[in-house]
Design an enzyme around this catalytic site. Structure first.
Site, short mmCIF file in Angstrom:
data_model
loop_
_atom_site.label_atom_id
_atom_site.label_comp_id
_atom_site.label_asym_id
_atom_site.label_seq_id
_atom_site.Cartn_x
_atom_site.Cartn_y
_atom_site.Cartn_z
N PRO A 220 -24.50 -11.76 -25.85
CA PRO A 220 -25.36 -12.93 -26.06
C PRO A 220 -26.61 -12.96 -25.19
O PRO A 220 -27.61 -13.55 -25.57
CB PRO A 220 -24.43 -14.10 -25.72
CG PRO A 220 -23.06 -13.59 -25.96
CD PRO A 220 -23.11 -12.14 -25.57
N PHE A 221 -26.55 -12.31 -24.01
CA PHE A 221 -27.68 -12.34 -23.10
C PHE A 221 -28.09 -10.94 -22.66
O PHE A 221 -28.27 -10.66 -21.48
CB PHE A 221 -27.37 -13.24 -21.89
CG PHE A 221 -27.08 -14.65 -22.30
CD1 PHE A 221 -28.11 -15.52 -22.60
CD2 PHE A 221 -25.78 -15.10 -22.43
CE1 PHE A 221 -27.86 -16.82 -23.02
CE2 PHE A 221 -25.51 -16.39 -22.84
CZ PHE A 221 -26.55 -17.26 -23.14
N GLU A 238 -22.72 -14.01 -20.19
CA GLU A 238 -22.52 -15.30 -19.52
C GLU A 238 -23.79 -16.11 -19.36
O GLU A 238 -24.79 -15.66 -18.78
CB GLU A 238 -21.90 -15.09 -18.13
CG GLU A 238 -21.56 -16.39 -17.44
CD GLU A 238 -20.71 -16.21 -16.19
OE1 GLU A 238 -20.39 -17.22 -15.54
OE2 GLU A 238 -20.37 -15.06 -15.86
N LYS A 256 -14.36 -16.88 -16.15
CA LYS A 256 -13.36 -16.43 -15.18
C LYS A 256 -12.10 -16.10 -15.95
O LYS A 256 -11.49 -16.96 -16.59
CB LYS A 256 -13.07 -17.49 -14.12
CG LYS A 256 -13.95 -17.37 -12.89
CD LYS A 256 -13.72 -16.07 -12.19
CE LYS A 256 -14.85 -15.81 -11.18
NZ LYS A 256 -14.92 -14.36 -10.90
#
Length: 439
Positions: A220-221, A238, A256
Site C-alpha cells: 500500500p505504501f 503500514e 504489530k
C-alpha cells in the site's frame, strides 16, 4: 518561483500505469534525480499513487528540538511537498545526539505532480504556482510525463551481496536482554532490529530494486525517492498517519503481529487464524494501540480519540499482519507539523513506554537512519499522508557506487522467544533480500 503556490491547475487524463510512468522518468538524462514515486498496490488501503520529478525547492538539514518539524510550517513547504524524517531525529530526546549518515529531515516541493486514482482508474495532472500561468505550465509538464511511460521489464538482481551486520546469535542475545529488562520492570515492549548491507553492481541503480519489489510484491505504501546521492526504496504496508484538513480526521494504523505466508491455501489460512488467536500478538498490538492513543491525544480534540478497529488480519504477499485502526479529530489550529511532533517516531517500531524503549533500542543498535522513520506527502490545505518506513532500504552513492542498508525488527515482549523473534525478522526481510540478490 514564488515561496508559495497560490494557484492550482488540474488536468484530467486517461489511466496509465504509474509504475511505467515512474520507470520512464527514472531513465531520463539526469538519471531520475529528484524522482518521487509513491506507488500503492491499489488495494483497500492504497487507493492513490503519486509520481513527480523536478522539485523546485529542496531543504536538507537537522531537526531542532524545540520545533521538530518547524519547516513544515513554512508556507514554502505546503501542498506538493514530500518529506522524509529519519528515525534517529525522533529518538534523540531519549538517546542524545548520535553520529548519523542521513539528515534528520529532507523536504522537496514539486510544482508538478501526477496523481493516480486506482479505484476510478483516472489520472490527474496537478500544477501549482504563484500565478495561473505558472500553474498551467506545471500541469502541462506533468501531463507530458505520461508519454514517457515504459513497458516494464524486471531487472536482474542488482546487488553484489547481502551481508548481516551482526550475527544471528548476537540478535538472539539482544532479544534475551530486552526480555530481562521487561521482567525487571524497565519497560513493557521494545522493537529490536537486525541490519544487512552491501553494494549494488556497477551498472545497477536503486530503482532496479524498486521495480523488483513492485513485481508481485507491491504494498500500500511502496515508494522510491532520490535526491542527489541519496535514494530510498520502500515496500511498506503500514500507515503511520493520515490527516484530512477538511474533516480534521486523523487516522493511524499500527501493525504489530506477523506470520509468514504459506503456498498451500489451507496452511496459509491456518497461519492467519493462528495470528488472530495469539494472546502474545494481541497483547503486543494492544500495547501499541494504547501508545498511539496517548500520542494522538496530544494533538486531538478532547474525547475524540477512539479505536475503530482492533486486531484485524491483513494479508500481504509474504506475510500476514495484525493491524488496528486508531482515529481522532484534530484540535483547532493543529496542522501536519504538530501531528508529526506529537507522534514521531511511530509507536509500532519503538515500544512502550516509548521514551524508555528508545533508550533500550539505542543500547543494542547503531543509528537506524531512514528505516522506521517516515516518508510523507503534504496535500491540499495541509492534509498529510505518512508511512512507516519498514520493508525499506536506504542507498548512498560515493565514487560512483551505490551502497545500501536495510533492517528488519520484531516487537519484544515478556514471553518472547529469541529464536522465534529471529525467525520473524527473516520473514520480514525476505522480499527485500530477494529484490536485492534474488531468490
Amino acid at each position: 518561483m514564488s515561496d508559495d503556490f497560490r494557484r492550482q491547475v488540474v488536468r484530467a487524463a486517461a489511466w496509465v500505469d504509474p509504475v511505467g510512468v515512474a520507470a520512464g522518468l527514472a531513465k531520463a538524462e539526469d538519471g531520475g534525480d529528484g524522482l518521487l514515486a509513491l506507488l500503492s498496490d491499489g488495494g483497500p488501503g492504497g487507493r492513490w499513487s503519486h509520481v513527480a520529478v523536478q522539485p523546485d525547492r529542496i531543504q536538507v538539514g537537522p531537526i531542532e528540538d524545540r520545533a521538530a518539524f518547524g519547516a513544515l510550517r513554512d508556507p514554502a513547504f505546503a501542498a506538493g511537498t514530500a518529506g522524509l524524517a529519519a528515525y534517529d531525529a525522533g529518538a534523540r530526546p531519549a538517546t542524545g545526539r548520535r553520529e548519523t549518515a542521513w539528515p534528520d529531515l529532507m523536504l522537496a516541493r514539486y510544482p508538478a505532480m501526477l496523481t493516480f486514482d486506482h479505484r476510478a482508474r483516472a489520472v490527474r495532472a496537478v500544477g501549482r504556482g504563484a500565478t495561473v500561468a505558472e500553474a498551467e505550465a506545471a500541469a502541462d509538464r506533468a501531463l507530458n510525463w505520461l508519454t514517457t511511460a515504459r513497458a516494464l521489464e524486471t531487472p536482474p538482481p542488482p546487488a553484489e551481496g547481502f551481508q548481516a551486520e551482526t550475527t544471528a546469535a548476537a540478535y538472539r542475545a539482544a532479544v534475551a536482554d530486552v526480555v530481562g529488562r521487561i521482567a525487571a520492570g524497565e519497560l513493557f515492549q521494545a522493537n529490536v532490529a537486525r541490519a544487512w548491507s552491501g553494494r549494488l553492481k556497477p551498472d545497477a541503480d536503486p530503482f532496479d530494486v524498486f521495480l523488483r519489489l513492485q513485481r508481485d510484491r507491491a504494498a500500500p505504501f511502496g515508494a522510491y525517492w532520490r535526491i542527489g546521492d541519496r535514494a530510498l526504496v520502500s515496500n511498506s504496508p503500514e500507515l503511520f498517519l493520515s490527516f484530512d484538513a477538511d474533516s480534521r480526521r486523523i487516522e493511524a494504523r499500527p501493525i504489530k503481529g506477523t506470520r509468514p505466508r504459506a503456498g498451500d491455501p489451507a496452511a496459509d489460512a491456518a497461519l492467519a487464524a493462528d495470528l488472530l488467536a495469539s494472546a502474545k500478538d494481541r497483547a503486543e498490538n494492544l500495547m501499541i494501540v494504547d501508545l498511539m492513543r496517548n500520542d494522538l491525544a496530544r494533538a486531538a480534540a478532547p474525547g475524540s480519540v477512539q479505536v475503530e478497529t482492533l486486531f484485524a488480519v491483513e494479508t500481504h504477499p509474504t506475510v500476514h499482519h495484525l493491524v488496528s485502526t486508531v482515529t481522532a479529530r484534530a484540535r483547532a489550529g493543529v496542522g501536519a507539523a504538530d501531528l508529526m511532533e506529537a507522534t514521531f517516531p511511530p509507536g509500532s517500531i519503538t515500544g512502550a513506554p516509548k521514551h524508555q524503549a528508545l533508550k533500550v533500542i539505542a543500547a543494542h543498535e547503531p543509528p537506524r537512519g531512514p528505516w522506521c522513520g517516515s516518508l510523507f506527502l503534504v496535500g491540499e490545505g495541509g492534509s498529510l499522508t505518512a508511512s512507516v518506513l519498514i520493508r525499506t532500504a536506504s542507498f548512498e552513492r560515493a565514487g560512483g557506487v551505490w551502497r545500501y542498508r536495510t533492517l528488519a525488527g520484531a516487537g519484544i515482549v515478556a514471553d518472547s522467544d529469541p529464536a522465534a523473534e529471529e525467525a520473524e525478522t527473516d520473514v520480514k526481510i525476505s522480499a527485500m533480500r530477494e529484490a536485492l540478490i534474488g531468490a
